[in-house]
Design a protein around this motif. Sequence first.
Motif, PDB file in Angstrom:
ATOM      1  N   GLY A   1       1.007  -1.410  -0.085  1.00  0.00           N
ATOM      2  CA  GLY A   1      -0.017  -0.008  -0.054  1.00  0.00           C
ATOM      3  C   GLY A   1       0.655   1.363  -0.059  1.00  0.00           C
ATOM      4  O   GLY A   1       1.966   1.238   0.011  1.00  0.00           O
ATOM      5  N   LYS A   2       0.216   2.518   0.062  1.00  0.00           N
ATOM      6  CA  LYS A   2       0.813   3.647   0.224  1.00  0.00           C
ATOM      7  C   LYS A   2       0.380   4.358   1.204  1.00  0.00           C
ATOM      8  O   LYS A   2      -0.763   4.563   1.731  1.00  0.00           O
ATOM      9  CB  LYS A   2       0.543   4.503  -1.038  1.00  0.00           C
ATOM     10  CG  LYS A   2       1.057   4.147  -2.427  1.00  0.00           C
ATOM     11  CD  LYS A   2       0.639   5.112  -3.657  1.00  0.00           C
ATOM     12  CE  LYS A   2       2.211   5.782  -4.218  1.00  0.00           C
ATOM     13  NZ  LYS A   2       1.610   6.597  -5.417  1.00  0.00           N
ATOM     14  N   ILE A   3       1.230   5.247   1.972  1.00  0.00           N
ATOM     15  CA  ILE A   3       0.809   6.003   2.852  1.00  0.00           C
ATOM     16  C   ILE A   3       0.166   7.393   2.580  1.00  0.00           C
ATOM     17  O   ILE A   3       0.826   8.019   1.437  1.00  0.00           O
ATOM     18  CB  ILE A   3       2.124   6.406   3.808  1.00  0.00           C
ATOM     19  CG1 ILE A   3       2.817   5.451   4.390  1.00  0.00           C
ATOM     20  CG2 ILE A   3       1.495   7.334   5.013  1.00  0.00           C
ATOM     21  CD1 ILE A   3       1.887   4.268   5.115  1.00  0.00           C
ATOM     22  N   SER A   4      -1.164   7.721   2.901  1.00  0.00           N
ATOM     23  CA  SER A   4      -1.460   8.953   2.380  1.00  0.00           C
ATOM     24  C   SER A   4      -1.073  10.016   3.597  1.00  0.00           C
ATOM     25  O   SER A   4      -1.378   9.518   4.734  1.00  0.00           O
ATOM     26  CB  SER A   4      -3.096   8.928   2.195  1.00  0.00           C
ATOM     27  OG  SER A   4      -3.670   8.161   3.336  1.00  0.00           O
ATOM     28  N   GLN A   5      -0.790  11.474   3.222  1.00  0.00           N
ATOM     29  CA  GLN A   5      -0.572  12.089   4.065  1.00  0.00           C
ATOM     30  C   GLN A   5      -1.762  12.892   4.814  1.00  0.00           C
ATOM     31  O   GLN A   5      -2.637  13.168   4.211  1.00  0.00           O
ATOM     32  CB  GLN A   5       0.377  13.455   3.358  1.00  0.00           C
ATOM     33  CG  GLN A   5       0.910  14.362   4.568  1.00  0.00           C
ATOM     34  CD  GLN A   5       1.569  15.634   3.768  1.00  0.00           C
ATOM     35  OE1 GLN A   5       2.089  15.495   2.550  1.00  0.00           O
ATOM     36  NE2 GLN A   5       1.505  16.675   4.688  1.00  0.00           N
ATOM     37  N   GLU A   6      -1.783  12.573   6.264  1.00  0.00           N
ATOM     38  CA  GLU A   6      -3.010  12.978   7.024  1.00  0.00           C
ATOM     39  C   GLU A   6      -2.543  13.314   8.264  1.00  0.00           C
ATOM     40  O   GLU A   6      -1.531  13.194   8.757  1.00  0.00           O
ATOM     41  CB  GLU A   6      -4.026  11.841   6.965  1.00  0.00           C
ATOM     42  CG  GLU A   6      -3.476  10.590   7.560  1.00  0.00           C
ATOM     43  CD  GLU A   6      -4.494   9.387   7.256  1.00  0.00           C
ATOM     44  OE1 GLU A   6      -5.435   9.517   6.989  1.00  0.00           O
ATOM     45  OE2 GLU A   6      -4.100   8.196   7.790  1.00  0.00           O
ATOM     46  N   THR A   7      -3.590  13.789   9.011  1.00  0.00           N
ATOM     47  CA  THR A   7      -3.461  14.173  10.344  1.00  0.00           C
ATOM     48  C   THR A   7      -4.197  13.308  11.221  1.00  0.00           C
ATOM     49  O   THR A   7      -5.178  12.672  10.662  1.00  0.00           O
ATOM     50  CB  THR A   7      -4.296  15.562  10.640  1.00  0.00           C
ATOM     51  OG1 THR A   7      -3.447  16.777   9.892  1.00  0.00           O
ATOM     52  CG2 THR A   7      -4.007  16.105  11.974  1.00  0.00           C
ATOM     53  N   ARG A   8      -3.619  12.627  12.273  1.00  0.00           N
ATOM     54  CA  ARG A   8      -4.124  11.675  13.136  1.00  0.00           C
ATOM     55  C   ARG A   8      -4.028  12.010  14.384  1.00  0.00           C
ATOM     56  O   ARG A   8      -3.492  12.890  14.939  1.00  0.00           O
ATOM     57  CB  ARG A   8      -3.299  10.406  12.970  1.00  0.00           C
ATOM     58  CG  ARG A   8      -3.308   9.855  11.396  1.00  0.00           C
ATOM     59  CD  ARG A   8      -2.387   8.747  11.101  1.00  0.00           C
ATOM     60  NE  ARG A   8      -2.986   7.356  11.958  1.00  0.00           N
ATOM     61  CZ  ARG A   8      -4.100   6.834  11.283  1.00  0.00           C
ATOM     62  NH1 ARG A   8      -4.443   6.992   9.884  1.00  0.00           N
ATOM     63  NH2 ARG A   8      -4.365   5.845  11.763  1.00  0.00           N
ATOM     64  N   LEU A   9      -4.831  11.377  15.470  1.00  0.00           N
ATOM     65  CA  LEU A   9      -4.809  11.389  16.759  1.00  0.00           C
ATOM     66  C   LEU A   9      -4.431  10.234  17.508  1.00  0.00           C
ATOM     67  O   LEU A   9      -4.666   8.932  17.026  1.00  0.00           O
ATOM     68  CB  LEU A   9      -6.407  11.740  17.159  1.00  0.00           C
ATOM     69  CG  LEU A   9      -7.076  12.994  17.065  1.00  0.00           C
ATOM     70  CD1 LEU A   9      -8.219  13.213  17.515  1.00  0.00           C
ATOM     71  CD2 LEU A   9      -5.873  14.079  17.668  1.00  0.00           C
ATOM     72  N   PHE A  10      -3.876  10.274  18.560  1.00  0.00           N
ATOM     73  CA  PHE A  10      -3.330   9.162  19.484  1.00  0.00           C
ATOM     74  C   PHE A  10      -4.380   9.112  20.391  1.00  0.00           C
ATOM     75  O   PHE A  10      -4.445   9.947  21.160  1.00  0.00           O
ATOM     76  CB  PHE A  10      -1.639   9.256  19.763  1.00  0.00           C
ATOM     77  CG  PHE A  10      -1.397   8.115  20.844  1.00  0.00           C
ATOM     78  CD1 PHE A  10      -1.277   6.901  20.217  1.00  0.00           C
ATOM     79  CD2 PHE A  10      -1.164   8.642  21.933  1.00  0.00           C
ATOM     80  CE1 PHE A  10      -0.662   6.180  20.815  1.00  0.00           C
ATOM     81  CE2 PHE A  10      -0.370   7.607  22.884  1.00  0.00           C
ATOM     82  CZ  PHE A  10      -0.428   6.278  22.348  1.00  0.00           C
ATOM     83  N   ASP A  11      -4.729   7.760  20.634  1.00  0.00           N
ATOM     84  CA  ASP A  11      -5.404   7.277  21.592  1.00  0.00           C
ATOM     85  C   ASP A  11      -4.663   6.424  22.503  1.00  0.00           C
ATOM     86  O   ASP A  11      -4.510   5.260  22.351  1.00  0.00           O
ATOM     87  CB  ASP A  11      -6.588   6.496  21.109  1.00  0.00           C
ATOM     88  CG  ASP A  11      -7.626   5.952  22.223  1.00  0.00           C
ATOM     89  OD1 ASP A  11      -7.345   6.028  23.420  1.00  0.00           O
ATOM     90  OD2 ASP A  11      -8.737   5.773  21.818  1.00  0.00           O
ATOM     91  N   PRO A  12      -4.379   6.969  23.708  1.00  0.00           N
ATOM     92  CA  PRO A  12      -3.324   6.125  24.422  1.00  0.00           C
ATOM     93  C   PRO A  12      -4.064   5.118  25.219  1.00  0.00           C
ATOM     94  O   PRO A  12      -3.319   3.990  25.715  1.00  0.00           O
ATOM     95  CB  PRO A  12      -2.954   7.247  25.702  1.00  0.00           C
ATOM     96  CG  PRO A  12      -3.772   8.378  25.459  1.00  0.00           C
ATOM     97  CD  PRO A  12      -4.400   8.290  24.274  1.00  0.00           C
TER      98      PRO A  12
END
Length: 495
Positions: free
Chosen positions: A256-267
């Motif tokens: 696959g390919k990485i799409s540039q995006e904004t993510r959130l970390f859920d601890p």
Amino acid sequence: MNTHAKPSKLIQGATGDWEIVVGLEVHAQVVSKAKLFSGASAAYGGEPNTHVSLVDAAMPGMLPVINEECVAQAVRTGLGLKAQINLRSVFDRKNYFYPDLPQGYQISQYKSPIVGEGLVIVDVSPTEQIEVGIERLHLEQDAGKSLHDQSATESFVDLNRSGVALMEIVSKPDMRSADEAKAYVTKLRTILRYLGTCDGNMEEGSLRADVNVSVRRPGEPFGTRCEIKNVNSIRFIGQAIEVEARRQIGILEDGGKISQETRLFDPNRGETRSMRSKEEAHDYRYFPDPDLLPLEFDQAFVDALAAYLPELPDAKKARFMADYGLPAYDAGVLVADKETADYYEATVAHGGTRRDPKAVANWIMGDVAAYANSLGLSVPQTHLKPAQIAGLVDLISAGTISGKIAKDLLVILIGEEKDGDPQAIVEARGMKQVTDLGAIEAAVDAIIAANPDKVAQAQAKPSMLGWFVGQVMKQTGGKANPQAVNDVLKAKLGI
Ligand code: ADP
Ligand code: MG
């Protein structure tokens, strides 16, 4: 620059090794009484909407006025990051709609920031240093806060944070592991605290990071990155990088390919989740804020701030190594917190006499730090005073107490006699080491007389000496000088 990771930093995928690349955008709240463009209090907390001026509430016709102290703080920080200070910078409007942003835009700096390129030296471990480049530092306003947990049917807005000054410190993509990123934030926080420009309190949100992560095959160009927003602890920064790198490697190894995006970390779930893709990214329509002139100052303003900059951690570490003969590791540990470094120096020099710097470092980093850690405090935050640690070290170096008795003494200073004077405690409790040969000889004679079988054994097998030493120590309450005991025993047993 640190362009290639050591083999040990690479992570293994199913199809071979991968390298992590990290760059951080750290938001640091400026230490200042008032906000960036208004006179309202910038203090943390307070009843909702009590630290709000008409400017912060974006009433029509209000005009922002730059707070000179915030500018000075940004310049100090730039100097501490060995960075280019730009004598002319520009405030821009970053336009977006959000209920906690009454202006409808954030005042920030875009093309012309107040601070340009700089450098941070980071201790990743006692034996490994890396350099992390700083891309820029700019000043901007914080937004207010939406409160969704006060009512089942309504949301509220608290504007206390609205307009508080933030410094956004953008690193170059120079980090190659979660550990390097954690060490970078730790060092950056130490520098900010030394400078007094940000309190670094991550629990109160004074310091938070947007974490950019990509992966690549060693030696290949940078991969596509994802940005994990608003991570608010150093531990979470490390966890977010590791899970995000794993996620990206999984996708790439599946073709696959990485799409540039904004993510959130859920601890809680230990995963990152997509927030928005690049296609959905805001177009902020930046333009120079027409209410504000470009920010200009002269070199004399910068030089005056530079003249009063405190000694920073790298310089203090070098001085501790040179002046006190400390190993790099000890010096690094002591200067990581400015108050601890001051406490150390006060202890070494207490009462105008200088004591063994390494012995003092061993106590402060050893038993005293262990006690402080058990309370979740730093050493200077405990009730123990430099005078007490100095007194304890003096008693050892004078031969009045052994290192072992000193540990008992510390327990007394921690518990029963918090304000106690070490010298007085040792006198009053009869803890003095027995160096009086007569007393030691008497104890030895008594033990030899009572144990003829053991004497014969020891004469045949000198390693039995330890048993006798133990008996003498027991009889003297651990206070006999161990060297003297050994000497007397050897002489009397003829071994
Ligand atoms: P933008 O202008 O889109 O925000 P920047 O070039 O300012 O992008 O970079 C933002 C942050 O992302 C910086 O901290 C930078 O070090 C980091 N970064 C840039 N490229 C990469 C990459 N390929 N992998 C990881 N981090 C990156
Ligand atoms: Mg950017």
